[in-house]
Scaffold this active site. Structure first.
Site, PDB file in Angstrom:
ATOM      1  N   GLU A 132       0.829  -1.214   0.000  1.00 45.97           N
ATOM      2  CA  GLU A 132       0.000   0.000   0.000  1.00 45.97           C
ATOM      3  C   GLU A 132       0.868   1.271   0.000  1.00 45.97           C
ATOM      4  O   GLU A 132       0.540   2.274  -0.645  1.00 45.97           O
ATOM      5  CB  GLU A 132      -0.889  -0.036   1.252  1.00 45.97           C
ATOM      6  N   THR A 185      -3.504   9.223  -4.217  1.00 50.63           N
ATOM      7  CA  THR A 185      -3.470   9.252  -2.742  1.00 50.63           C
ATOM      8  C   THR A 185      -2.242   9.995  -2.224  1.00 50.63           C
ATOM      9  O   THR A 185      -2.325  10.748  -1.248  1.00 50.63           O
ATOM     10  CB  THR A 185      -3.492   7.812  -2.170  1.00 50.63           C
TER      11      THR A 185
HETATM   12  N1  HSE Z   1      -6.370   7.253   5.309  1.00 53.95           N
HETATM   13  C1  HSE Z   1      -5.886   7.348   3.972  1.00 53.95           C
HETATM   14  C2  HSE Z   1      -5.901   8.812   3.543  1.00 53.95           C
HETATM   15  C3  HSE Z   1      -6.761   6.518   3.071  1.00 53.95           C
HETATM   16  O1  HSE Z   1      -6.903   9.455   3.795  1.00 53.95           O
HETATM   17  O2  HSE Z   1      -4.919   9.274   2.975  1.00 53.95           O
HETATM   18  C4  HSE Z   1      -6.348   6.531   1.629  1.00 53.95           C
HETATM   19  O3  HSE Z   1      -7.303   5.795   0.874  1.00 53.95           O
END
Ligand code: HSE
Length: 311
Positions: A132, A185
């Site tokens: 990830e 992300t």
């Molecule tokens: N918690 C992570 C973020 C999830 O908000 O960056 C990414 O899918």
């Protein structure tokens, strides 16, 4: 006799759930990724891909979430076994519902099975997280843990890792609506401030506690009151055209709460029946259309199982 190949399906997930930045996530029953893994004689990982928007995903193992997760697993085991991996994307990458996590979760479960299960499911998590991290640049588990274990997961601590299952109320349903564009992300994490004001931290802690109690007591009013995001939404909402009106449309359609799913651009809503979850999906797709965006809705129960071995 041990098989030489395996097919595993892992599902999408919703992270953050408004009040639980990086520490709450839940799995949904669809969409999902299917990963086929075959042992091969030469060491190394060979990755191929197909399915939805797969062209944007790197196939070099070190840069691929599934590849990196497998490499991390093999490194821990000291194994030189080679694998051919085919990833069939059912979850659009960069959509905000744990696309990279699903591939990584299916990959580590599949490889562990082919090696005759040297690790417990819980021990696969760090390897999924290593995968990830390739996509998000951060070591967070709020998509990969639900993808690996199912259900609603609380990451109480990262160092040391402490992963807890929260109760899943019988009548809790999810809607995830994916507008047709990508949010990376890594970029969405970079736009967040390193520090939060004490007042926001106190409020978010209260809401997180309220949310977990709401799950324990199936108190949907409390869940709704607690679904407030002071950490990420104020910064990320601007990435999503029409965000306030799409969110409002979900609330008007009967949602318990609604917010950005993970780092977006998907939005999620919780509700207390599948019928309402479906109605919310249709309403949100309509609201996105008014904002000039095509989108797709997935209205589902919470998925409570680990990745499924198909054959
Ligand atoms: N918690 C992570 C973020 C999830 O908000 O960056 C990414 O899918």
């Amino acid at each position: 006799m041990l098989n030489n190949s395996i097919r595993v399906r892992a599902t999408a997930s919703v992270a953050n759930v408004s009040c639980g930045f990086d520490c709450i996530g839940y799995a949904i029953t669809k969409p999902g990724d299917i990963v086929t893994i075959e042992k091969q004689d030469p060491p190394g990982i060979e990755i191929s891909m197909s399915g939805i928007k797969y062209e944007s995903i790197p196939v070099y193992p070190e840069n691929n979430t599934a590849g990196k997760a497998i490499l991390s697993l093999l490194d821990t085991l000291g194994s030189k076994q080679g694998f051919k991996v085919h990833i069939e994307k059912g979850i659009p990458p960069g959509s905000g519902i744990g696309s990279s996590s699903a591939s990584a979760a299916a990959a580590v479960v599949g490889v562990n099975e082919l090696l005759n299960k040297p690790l417990k499911n819980s021990e696969l998590l760090v390897h999924g997280m290593a995968g990830e991290a390739v996509a998000s640049g951060g070591f967070h588990a709020d998509n990969i843990a639900p993808a690996l274990f199912g259900g609603i997961i609380l990451i109480r601590s990262y160092e040391p890792l402490d992963i807890l299952n929260l109760p899943v109320p019988k009548k809790l349903f999810s809607t995830a609506v994916l507008p047709d564009f990508i949010v990376n992300t890594l970029d969405a994490r970079r736009m967040l401030p390193k520090w939060v004001p004490l007042k926001s931290a106190v409020e978010q802690a209260g809401n997180l506690a309220g949310f977990t109690l709401g799950l324990h007591e199936s108190d949907f009013d409390l869940l709704g009151r607690s679904m407030v995001d002071l950490f990420a939404e104020p910064f990320r909402a601007e990435l999503i055209p029409g965000y306030p009106s799409v969110r409002q449309s979900a609330m008007d359609a009967g949602a318990i709460g609604c917010g950005i799913s993970g780092s977006g651009p998907a939005l999620f809503a919780l509700s207390d029946s599948l019928k309402i979850a479906e109605h919310i999906g249709i309403t949100m797709v309509g609201a996105f259309k008014k904002a000039g965006l095509k989108s797709i809705a997935y209205s589902t129960p919470i998925h409570t199982k680990p990745p499924e071995i198909l054959d």
